[in-house]
Design an enzyme around this catalytic site. Sequence first.
Site, mmCIF file in Angstrom:
data_model
loop_
_atom_site.group_PDB
_atom_site.id
_atom_site.type_symbol
_atom_site.label_atom_id
_atom_site.label_comp_id
_atom_site.label_asym_id
_atom_site.label_seq_id
_atom_site.Cartn_x
_atom_site.Cartn_y
_atom_site.Cartn_z
ATOM 1 N N ARG A 166 10.136 39.460 89.061
ATOM 2 C CA ARG A 166 9.909 38.468 90.176
ATOM 3 C C ARG A 166 10.138 37.061 89.673
ATOM 4 O O ARG A 166 9.295 36.115 89.939
ATOM 5 C CB ARG A 166 8.274 38.521 90.550
ATOM 6 C CG ARG A 166 7.904 39.844 91.156
ATOM 7 C CD ARG A 166 6.858 39.725 92.110
ATOM 8 N NE ARG A 166 6.540 40.964 92.702
ATOM 9 C CZ ARG A 166 5.629 41.523 92.274
ATOM 10 N NH1 ARG A 166 4.759 41.464 91.046
ATOM 11 N NH2 ARG A 166 5.355 42.866 92.752
ATOM 12 N N LYS A 192 20.840 27.414 94.687
ATOM 13 C CA LYS A 192 21.153 28.574 95.580
ATOM 14 C C LYS A 192 21.667 29.502 94.489
ATOM 15 O O LYS A 192 22.620 29.228 93.689
ATOM 16 C CB LYS A 192 22.386 28.019 96.281
ATOM 17 C CG LYS A 192 21.857 27.458 97.533
ATOM 18 C CD LYS A 192 22.627 27.369 98.771
ATOM 19 C CE LYS A 192 22.115 26.670 100.001
ATOM 20 N NZ LYS A 192 23.214 26.309 101.124
ATOM 21 N N GLU A 208 34.816 20.160 96.900
ATOM 22 C CA GLU A 208 33.518 19.853 97.204
ATOM 23 C C GLU A 208 33.192 18.566 96.801
ATOM 24 O O GLU A 208 32.372 17.901 97.627
ATOM 25 C CB GLU A 208 32.537 20.781 96.201
ATOM 26 C CG GLU A 208 32.739 22.209 96.466
ATOM 27 C CD GLU A 208 32.090 22.897 97.658
ATOM 28 O OE1 GLU A 208 31.565 22.252 98.724
ATOM 29 O OE2 GLU A 208 32.253 24.136 97.826
ATOM 30 N N LYS A 221 24.782 15.179 95.804
ATOM 31 C CA LYS A 221 24.387 16.759 96.137
ATOM 32 C C LYS A 221 22.699 16.564 95.752
ATOM 33 O O LYS A 221 22.111 17.194 96.803
ATOM 34 C CB LYS A 221 24.864 17.462 95.138
ATOM 35 C CG LYS A 221 24.411 18.767 95.034
ATOM 36 C CD LYS A 221 25.019 20.002 95.684
ATOM 37 C CE LYS A 221 24.209 21.136 95.969
ATOM 38 N NZ LYS A 221 24.789 22.504 95.656
ATOM 39 N N GLU A 277 16.871 23.985 102.616
ATOM 40 C CA GLU A 277 17.941 23.855 103.852
ATOM 41 C C GLU A 277 17.255 24.124 105.130
ATOM 42 O O GLU A 277 17.859 25.084 105.921
ATOM 43 C CB GLU A 277 18.693 24.955 103.311
ATOM 44 C CG GLU A 277 20.356 24.513 104.224
ATOM 45 C CD GLU A 277 21.434 25.710 103.754
ATOM 46 O OE1 GLU A 277 21.700 25.720 102.844
ATOM 47 O OE2 GLU A 277 21.832 26.597 104.583
ATOM 48 N N ARG A 322 20.210 19.909 104.555
ATOM 49 C CA ARG A 322 20.891 20.320 103.532
ATOM 50 C C ARG A 322 22.268 21.246 103.975
ATOM 51 O O ARG A 322 23.057 21.310 103.484
ATOM 52 C CB ARG A 322 20.081 21.193 102.326
ATOM 53 C CG ARG A 322 20.723 21.830 101.415
ATOM 54 C CD ARG A 322 19.914 22.368 100.330
ATOM 55 N NE ARG A 322 20.812 23.013 99.255
ATOM 56 C CZ ARG A 322 20.439 23.675 98.229
ATOM 57 N NH1 ARG A 322 19.165 23.649 97.890
ATOM 58 N NH2 ARG A 322 21.275 24.242 97.423
ATOM 59 N N ASN A 335 27.101 22.494 104.025
ATOM 60 C CA ASN A 335 27.800 23.540 104.420
ATOM 61 C C ASN A 335 28.998 23.296 105.259
ATOM 62 O O ASN A 335 29.631 24.025 105.729
ATOM 63 C CB ASN A 335 26.943 24.484 105.267
ATOM 64 C CG ASN A 335 26.785 25.846 104.762
ATOM 65 O OD1 ASN A 335 27.351 26.952 104.974
ATOM 66 N ND2 ASN A 335 25.885 26.010 103.726
ATOM 67 N N HIS A 388 32.209 25.161 105.233
ATOM 68 C CA HIS A 388 32.025 26.420 104.814
ATOM 69 C C HIS A 388 31.874 27.468 105.836
ATOM 70 O O HIS A 388 32.082 28.680 105.345
ATOM 71 C CB HIS A 388 30.780 26.366 103.906
ATOM 72 C CG HIS A 388 30.887 25.703 102.730
ATOM 73 N ND1 HIS A 388 31.293 24.329 102.555
ATOM 74 C CD2 HIS A 388 30.889 26.210 101.311
ATOM 75 C CE1 HIS A 388 31.348 24.180 101.062
ATOM 76 N NE2 HIS A 388 31.164 25.179 100.620
ATOM 77 N N HIS A 411 34.039 29.967 104.368
ATOM 78 C CA HIS A 411 33.685 31.529 103.934
ATOM 79 C C HIS A 411 34.137 32.547 104.677
ATOM 80 O O HIS A 411 34.468 33.418 103.855
ATOM 81 C CB HIS A 411 32.082 31.460 104.253
ATOM 82 C CG HIS A 411 31.324 30.889 102.989
ATOM 83 N ND1 HIS A 411 30.001 30.410 102.963
ATOM 84 C CD2 HIS A 411 31.552 30.431 101.560
ATOM 85 C CE1 HIS A 411 29.575 29.927 101.980
ATOM 86 N NE2 HIS A 411 30.622 30.058 100.922
ATOM 87 N N HIS A 465 37.424 29.660 95.974
ATOM 88 C CA HIS A 465 36.307 29.026 96.931
ATOM 89 C C HIS A 465 36.820 27.659 97.328
ATOM 90 O O HIS A 465 36.604 27.343 98.547
ATOM 91 C CB HIS A 465 35.092 28.932 96.359
ATOM 92 C CG HIS A 465 33.964 28.264 97.251
ATOM 93 N ND1 HIS A 465 33.457 28.830 98.189
ATOM 94 C CD2 HIS A 465 33.269 27.215 96.827
ATOM 95 C CE1 HIS A 465 32.552 28.245 98.770
ATOM 96 N NE2 HIS A 465 32.266 26.946 97.889
HETATM 97 N N1 GLY Z 1 26.678 24.582 98.170
HETATM 98 C C1 GLY Z 1 25.780 24.292 99.423
HETATM 99 C C2 GLY Z 1 24.426 23.724 98.746
HETATM 100 O O1 GLY Z 1 24.063 24.111 97.689
HETATM 101 O O2 GLY Z 1 23.643 23.857 99.935
#
Ligand code: GLY
Length: 353
Positions: A113, A135, A177, A218, A228, A232, A236, A239, A243, A258
Site C-alpha cells: 500500500r 503521476k 514537453e 510544471k 488534476e 492540471r 495534457n 496528449h 497518446h 513520446h
Molecule cells: N504529464 C502531465 C502531468 O503530469 O500532468
Amino acid sequence: MISSLPITLGSIYPNLQSWIAGRNPSKVLVVSDINTNKYCLPLIREALPPNTIHFVLEPGIDQHLEQVKTLDTAERVWTIMHQHAIDRHGLVLNLGGGVVTDLGGFCAAVYKRGIPYASVPTSLLAMTDAAIGGKTGVDFLGLKNMLGVVVQPEHVFVDPIFLQTLPPRELVSGYAEMVKHALLGERELLDSITSMGPPLRAEPPAMFKTLTLSIQTKISIVQADPMEKGLRQLLNFGHTIGHALESWFLQSPDPLTHGEAVAIGLIAESYLARSTQLQWLNTILGASFQHRNIPEWSFEALWANALHDKKNKQGTVQMAVPGKNPFELQMLATERRDFEKALRYYNNLANTR
Ligand code: GLY
C-alpha cells in the site's frame, strides 16, 4: 530546492548521497534500464548504501522500453521486492527516463500500500515532465497509462549532466514537453526556447535556464491542482492526439517516442484550437522533429484510441488546450470529423517544409 515540491536542480553530488544517508532506508531498490544502468548508474553509485538491490528493465522485442511498461513487468518488480523482504522503510530509487519513473513510482506506490520513492530522471522528458508531479503507472491493453496512481516522490534530483548520455532522438523528445509548457502562458520560457533554436541546441547554459523555467511551470501547475481536478489537465495539451498516436505507432516497426507523438499532438490540437501560436509551433517543432506521415487508414483506430482518453466524458473526446489568458484551461469537445481534419492538417505540413 527550487520550490516547495522536493526537487533539487543541479549537481547530483553531494545531494543524493546526503539525502539517502539522512533517510537511512532499510533497503534501496534502484530501478533502471539497460542504458541508464550502464551509463548513469556509475554517476550515482557512490551515493548508494550497501543494502542496495537492482532491477534493470530490458526493452521489448522491438527494443522499445514503452513496450514493457506493463503490469507483467510491475509484477516482476514486486516479486523482487518481496524476495528481498523490502519493508515500508525501504526506498525505490528510479534512475531513468519516463518509462522508468512511471513504472518504478507505480511499483513503490502500490507495494504494501505504498513505500517511499525518489527519482533521478536521466532524460530531458523525465526531467521536465514525467518525473515531476507524482503521476505513476503502466500501459494496459495497448493504451498509455491506463493503470496508475498519483503519489508524489519523496525527492527528485535533476542533474543536467545526464543529458550528455542521451542519443539525439531521446534528447529532442523532451523538447516537446518544454514547448508545451511555454505555450501554457510562460512568456519567459517561450522566449528562452525561441533563443535556443530552432533546431534545438542543448548547450549547457541556455538549456539549464530553459529547463529551470520549464520545471517551474510544471511545479506551479501541479501545486495548484495536484490531483488534476481542473487546471492540471492543461498539462495534457497535445496528449489526446499524442497518446492516440503513440499507442497506435507502438505496433509499427518504428514507434514514435513520446515527445514525437506529443509534438504532432501539439500541432494538431493547436490547429483545432485556432491557436495564434500555430506558426511559431510549426517552425520550432518542424525544425527539430522529423515529419511522420499518419496514414489515412489509421484514422479509425486513432479515433478509437482517443475515445479511451482519461479526460473524456460520456463518449465525447475532450481535448485540454490553452485558453486566451495565460494558464487558462479550455476544454474542446471534438468530433471525429475535426479530429481527422487536424491529422490531415499535420500531414499536409510535409509539403510546406
Ligand atoms: N504529464 C502531465 C502531468 O503530469 O500532468
